[in-house]
Design a protein around this motif. Structure first.
Motif, short mmCIF file in Angstrom:
data_model
loop_
_atom_site.label_atom_id
_atom_site.label_comp_id
_atom_site.label_asym_id
_atom_site.label_seq_id
_atom_site.Cartn_x
_atom_site.Cartn_y
_atom_site.Cartn_z
N TYR A 151 0.84 -1.20 0.00
CA TYR A 151 0.00 0.00 0.00
C TYR A 151 0.88 1.25 0.00
N ASP A 152 0.34 2.31 -0.53
CA ASP A 152 1.02 3.59 -0.66
C ASP A 152 0.97 4.34 0.68
N SER B 186 1.02 4.81 -5.40
CA SER B 186 -0.05 4.84 -6.40
C SER B 186 0.22 5.84 -7.51
N SER B 187 1.21 6.70 -7.31
CA SER B 187 1.53 7.70 -8.34
C SER B 187 3.00 8.10 -8.23
N VAL C 274 -4.49 3.01 -0.10
CA VAL C 274 -4.55 2.88 -1.55
C VAL C 274 -3.43 1.96 -1.98
N LYS C 275 -3.76 0.98 -2.78
CA LYS C 275 -2.76 0.01 -3.24
C LYS C 275 -1.72 0.73 -4.09
N GLY C 276 -0.45 0.42 -3.84
CA GLY C 276 0.62 0.97 -4.65
C GLY C 276 0.87 0.10 -5.87
N SER C 277 1.80 0.54 -6.70
CA SER C 277 2.11 -0.14 -7.95
C SER C 277 3.61 -0.42 -8.04
#
Length: 159
Positions: free
Chosen positions: A49-50, A79-80, A61-64
């Protein structure tokens, strides 16, 4: 002087192997826990998660993997690109307290996993807890538990 034969050699070799493996077991058993909890997703902080989103969006918010970086031996996901940049500029501002371990557990002198969906921002710091039930206990005296947690951290990692 005792004779040295094949049987003595095998016994000595087996004894040395046992002693060596016991030494390895002993040293790893007493090794400190990592400073950053990555037990939910191996090697990844806050279970992917972010950490910045808790502050900017007020929710997990789920991170990437597209927006990730390595910090203190763990992978951190965002996430960004903007959130990644904010974290890079000031990781201590956004990283969860106590390395992402459960805030209540740390206040009690031990560690437990911190869940990314059981969280609270207090005095501009992010705290995770093990479960909603544990978080309710923590919320009964947040200031007191933070004082206790700060006093126990990071030595609690050696327990």
């Amino acid at each position: 002087m005792p004779s040295f034969n094949r049987r003595n050699f095998l016994t000595l070799t087996a004894s040395a192997a046992v002693a060596a493996s016991l030494g390895l077991i002993s040293s790893s058993a007493f090794a400190a826990k990592p400073d950053i909890f990555t037990g939910l997703v191996k090697g990844v902080a806050v279970a992917g998660y972010d950490p910045v989103a808790y502050f900017t969006q007020g929710k997990p918010v789920k991170g990437s993997t597209e927006h990730s970086l390595s910090h203190e031996g763990a992978e951190w996901r965002f996430s960004s690109a903007d959130n990644k940049t904010m974290f890079e500029a000031n990781p201590a501002r956004y990283a969860p307290q106590y390395g992402g371990y459960c805030a209540y557990a740390v206040s009690q002198g031990y560690t437990a996993k911190g869940e990314p969906d059981v969280w609270k921002v207090v005095d501009d710091k992010l705290y995770l807890n093990f479960s909603r039930g544990v978080q309710r206990r923590w919320e009964k005296d947040i200031p007191g538990h933070i004082v206790q947690g700060d006093g126990n951290w990071p030595t609690v990692l050696n327990n």
